[in-house]
Scaffold this active site. Structure first.
Site, PDB file in Angstrom:
ATOM      1  N   PRO A 150       0.828  -1.205   0.000  1.00  0.00           N
ATOM      2  CG  PRO A 150      -0.619  -1.485   1.786  1.00  0.00           C
ATOM      3  CD  PRO A 150       0.627  -2.017   1.184  1.00  0.00           C
ATOM      4  N   GLY A 157       6.820   2.612   2.713  1.00  0.00           N
ATOM      5  CA  GLY A 157       8.279   2.689   2.711  1.00  0.00           C
ATOM      6  C   GLY A 157       8.955   1.916   1.595  1.00  0.00           C
ATOM      7  CE  LYS A 158       4.930   0.826  -2.792  1.00  0.00           C
ATOM      8  NZ  LYS A 158       4.062   1.424  -1.777  1.00  0.00           N
ATOM      9  CB  THR A 159      10.406   5.253  -2.298  1.00  0.00           C
ATOM     10  OG1 THR A 159       9.182   5.167  -3.014  1.00  0.00           O
ATOM     11  CG2 THR A 159      11.390   6.044  -3.096  1.00  0.00           C
ATOM     12  CG  HIS A 213     -25.370   8.405  19.440  1.00  0.00           C
ATOM     13  ND1 HIS A 213     -26.239   8.172  18.412  1.00  0.00           N
ATOM     14  CD2 HIS A 213     -24.165   7.961  19.003  1.00  0.00           C
ATOM     15  CE1 HIS A 213     -25.595   7.610  17.403  1.00  0.00           C
ATOM     16  NE2 HIS A 213     -24.329   7.478  17.735  1.00  0.00           N
ATOM     17  CD  GLU A 214     -20.645   9.142  20.605  1.00  0.00           C
ATOM     18  OE1 GLU A 214     -19.999   8.079  20.649  1.00  0.00           O
ATOM     19  OE2 GLU A 214     -21.047   9.633  19.534  1.00  0.00           O
ATOM     20  CG  HIS A 218     -21.708   4.111  19.909  1.00  0.00           C
ATOM     21  ND1 HIS A 218     -22.128   3.148  19.039  1.00  0.00           N
ATOM     22  CD2 HIS A 218     -21.976   5.290  19.304  1.00  0.00           C
ATOM     23  CE1 HIS A 218     -22.639   3.719  17.959  1.00  0.00           C
ATOM     24  NE2 HIS A 218     -22.559   5.030  18.102  1.00  0.00           N
ATOM     25  CG  ASP A 264     -23.263   4.921  14.685  1.00  0.00           C
ATOM     26  OD1 ASP A 264     -22.049   5.119  14.511  1.00  0.00           O
ATOM     27  OD2 ASP A 264     -23.943   5.503  15.531  1.00  0.00           O
TER      28      ASP A 264
HETATM   29  P1  ADP Z   1       6.044   4.352  -0.585  1.00  0.00           P
HETATM   30  O1  ADP Z   1       7.117   4.510  -1.601  1.00  0.00           O
HETATM   31  O2  ADP Z   1       5.811   2.933  -0.167  1.00  0.00           O
HETATM   32  O3  ADP Z   1       4.752   5.020  -0.945  1.00  0.00           O
HETATM   33  P2  ADP Z   1       7.862   5.897   0.985  1.00  0.00           P
HETATM   34  O4  ADP Z   1       9.038   5.025   0.883  1.00  0.00           O
HETATM   35  O5  ADP Z   1       7.846   7.099   0.105  1.00  0.00           O
HETATM   36  O6  ADP Z   1       6.526   5.080   0.746  1.00  0.00           O
HETATM   37  O7  ADP Z   1       7.676   6.308   2.504  1.00  0.00           O
HETATM   38  C1  ADP Z   1       7.166   7.563   2.878  1.00  0.00           C
HETATM   39  C2  ADP Z   1       7.712   7.998   4.220  1.00  0.00           C
HETATM   40  O8  ADP Z   1       7.175   7.208   5.278  1.00  0.00           O
HETATM   41  C3  ADP Z   1       9.196   7.836   4.344  1.00  0.00           C
HETATM   42  O9  ADP Z   1       9.855   8.941   3.849  1.00  0.00           O
HETATM   43  C4  ADP Z   1       9.403   7.682   5.843  1.00  0.00           C
HETATM   44  O10 ADP Z   1       9.481   8.929   6.459  1.00  0.00           O
HETATM   45  C5  ADP Z   1       8.127   7.013   6.281  1.00  0.00           C
HETATM   46  N1  ADP Z   1       8.308   5.566   6.486  1.00  0.00           N
HETATM   47  C6  ADP Z   1       7.641   4.586   5.851  1.00  0.00           C
HETATM   48  N2  ADP Z   1       8.024   3.371   6.294  1.00  0.00           N
HETATM   49  C7  ADP Z   1       8.998   3.580   7.201  1.00  0.00           C
HETATM   50  C8  ADP Z   1       9.813   2.711   8.001  1.00  0.00           C
HETATM   51  N3  ADP Z   1       9.712   1.379   7.944  1.00  0.00           N
HETATM   52  N4  ADP Z   1      10.712   3.278   8.831  1.00  0.00           N
HETATM   53  C9  ADP Z   1      10.836   4.615   8.900  1.00  0.00           C
HETATM   54  N5  ADP Z   1      10.115   5.474   8.175  1.00  0.00           N
HETATM   55  C10 ADP Z   1       9.190   4.985   7.330  1.00  0.00           C
HETATM   56 ZN    ZN Z   2     -22.812   6.600  16.731  1.00  0.00          ZN
HETATM   57 MG    MG Z   3       7.065   5.577  -3.268  1.00  0.00          MG
END
Ligand code: ADP
Ligand code: ZN
Ligand code: MG
Length: 512
Positions: free
Chosen positions: A91, A95-97, A312-313, A316, A388
């Protein structure tokens, strides 16, 4: 002769100038195809695995690539073939990048990074030539990591989509496939790519010899969230009452980027308070803002309105507190935030991956709690329960159509499979008959009515507790989950005494 030569000379100069200009423009057109690849310096990019908190599993899987880039000869000796391409799937914001950069940093090789959409230009063929350029410069460097972010923008299934294919995109993709086949696995070039939509990628990209290794980067678990929070809290001053455990527990489903944002929001709240340390209340406020929008303290509300919200709350909160299968209550508030007039916040004891039938039912009963309490006390319904009802209905629908929890429908999945991708799936009709559709609707209604009845029984049984919690809410606006439990215990042990209705002050809650 001079008056005669001057105009002729000027004319010649003008033509020379025109030609120069035209050539310049041609040159511009020719250089469009040159790659926009950002080449990082040959020394290692700053990021290492230490910057990526948690995700031990992902790191372990990817260490192999780092080892290969560091000692390719060791792999060559045995004749092992390293995957040419590693696809990071997960998602947004997980942190993929960051991980891709860390791989380059750990291995100390150049990191060529492009975004899928960088290849796209108005002109057909530009993308293909950029791909060629990118691979050429990687080859020149010897060892390198080529990273293609958001690869789905070029790697989409060919032939899908309305109105025919996108010529430019297909050519770019074809060129990339050809280039990936072109380099030998021993050359020392590793491709990495990231996407959050693996389902729409062209199968040709995923076959062995191309992106044959897929690494899933999921949303962080509780332990990972703690580590990520710790990384982002480093270098910020936080008060002693800030407990990373509590914050991480209250952030299920948040990605790394969300957590980084949460820490920043908390710091902003601290600054606004005029304090130089981040306190636990700042994190509470930040989470409320991230999840629910900022508190609307200034809204004018009538007493009747407040009373209705309080009941209400309380409804819940009571349903959540007395049901064993439900997450415990964290706090209840009748302070309006964002769109909601009040909130009942529950915190799971640990991360949940599956839900059993009893838990699903408990959640539906809790969602009904607000509406049923209103009907019990004021003998009428209000529009405040719309959200709700939506929640409860969603759970009921999934029980029937996805989770096979309805006897009448049986173990059949009726869910729409996957996200609808324009064009390809558009023609697909529903895979079940109108009779089944009716059965599904009837089942959902039956479940919801049953849950409402059970909720009414529950609240009737705990009517005293409901009154106590509602009164406490009217008095203090926000009360803690522990306070709710205490009031329920009080109500169990006998008829209401006026003195019990005013609970002890809970420090720190007034400004929560
Ligand atoms: P994606 O490429 O998956 O959309 P990014 O690599 O750009 O996500 O991550 C965005 C930011 O979220 C990073 O710059 C960092 O600050 C934070 N982040 C995400 N995962 C981690 C992690 N495992 N540890 C530390 N920071 C994280
Ligand atoms: Zn409610
Ligand atoms: Mg990215």
């Amino acid at each position: 002769m001079l008056p005669l030569l001057l105009p002729v000379g000027l004319l010649i100069l003008f033509f020379v100038w025109m030609q120069r200009r035209a050539q310049g423009q041609m040159g511009n057109i020719m250089s469009i195809g040159r790659s926009k690849a950002k080449t990082y310096s040959t020394e290692r990019p700053g990021t290492t695995f230490d910057d990526v908190a948690g995700y031990e599993g992902v790191k372990r899987e990817i260490t192999e690539v780092v080892d290969f880039l560091k000692h390719p000869d060791r792999f060559a000796e045995i004749g092992a073939r390293i995957p040419k391409g590693v696809l990071l799937v997960g998602p947004p914001g997980t942190g993929k990048t960051l991980i891709a950069k860390a791989v380059a940093g750990e291995a100390g090789v150049p990191f060529l990074s492009v975004t899928g959409s960088d290849f796209m230009e108005m002109f057909v063929g530009v993308g293909a030539s950029r791909v060629r350029d990118l691979f050429d410069s990687a080859r020149k460097m010897g060892k390198a990591i080529i990273f293609i972010d958001e690869i789905d923008s070029i790697g989409r299934k060919r032939g899908a989509g309305l109105g025919g294919g996108h010529d430019e995109r297909e050519q770019t993709l074809n060129q990339m496939l050809a280039e990936m086949d072109g380099f030998e696995a021993t050359e020392g070039i590793v491709m990495m790519a990231a996407t959050n939509r693996p389902d729409i990628l062209d199968p040709a990209l995923l076959r062995p010899g191309r992106f044959d290794r897929q690494v899933i980067v999921p949303l962080p678990e509780l332990e990972d969230r703690k580590k990520i929070l710790a990384v982002h809290l480093k270098g910020k001053r936080s008060a002693d009452d800030v407990d990373i455990n509590v914050i991480a527990r209250g952030a299920p489903g948040m990605s790394g980027a969300d957590l980084a944002n949460l820490v920043n929001e908390a710091a902003l709240f601290a600054v606004r308070r005029g304090s130089d340390v981040i306190a636990a209340t700042d994190f509470d406020a930040a989470r409320d803002r991230v999840l629910l929008g900022i508190e609307r303290k200034s809204m004018v509300r009538t007493q009747a309105d407040l009373e209705r919200t309080a009941y209400h709350e309380a409804g819940h909160a009571l349903c959540a507190a007395v049901q064993e299968n439900h997450d415990p209550v964290h706090k209840v508030s009748i302070i309006a935030t964002g769109m909601a007039l009040g909130v009942t916040m529950t915190l799971p004891a640990e991360d949940r991956h599956t839900m059993d039938k009893a838990e699903a039912q408990a959640r539906m009963i809790m969602a009904m709690g607000g509406r049923v309490a209103e009907s019990l006390v004021f003998n009428e319904y209000s529009s405040g329960a719309a959200n709700d009802l939506q929640q409860a209905t969603t759970i009921a629908r999934r029980m029937v159509t996805e989770w096979g929890m309805s006897e009448a429908v049986g173990p059949m999945s009726l869910a729409d499979n996957g996200p609808v991708f324009l064009g390809e799936d558009m023609m697909q009709t529903k895979a079940y008959s109108p009779a089944t559709a009716k059965l599904v609707d009837d089942e959902i209604r039956r479940i919801l009515v049953e849950m409402e009845d059970r909720c009414r029984d529950l609240l009737t049984e705990y009517r005293h507790g409901l009154d106590l919690v509602a009164r406490a809410l009217l008095e203090h606006e926000t009360i803690s989950g522990a306070e709710v439990s205490r009031l329920i215990d009080v109500s169990r042990s006998g008829p209401i005494a006026e003195s019990d209705a005013t609970p002890a002050e809970v420090p720190g809650l007034e400004d929560a």
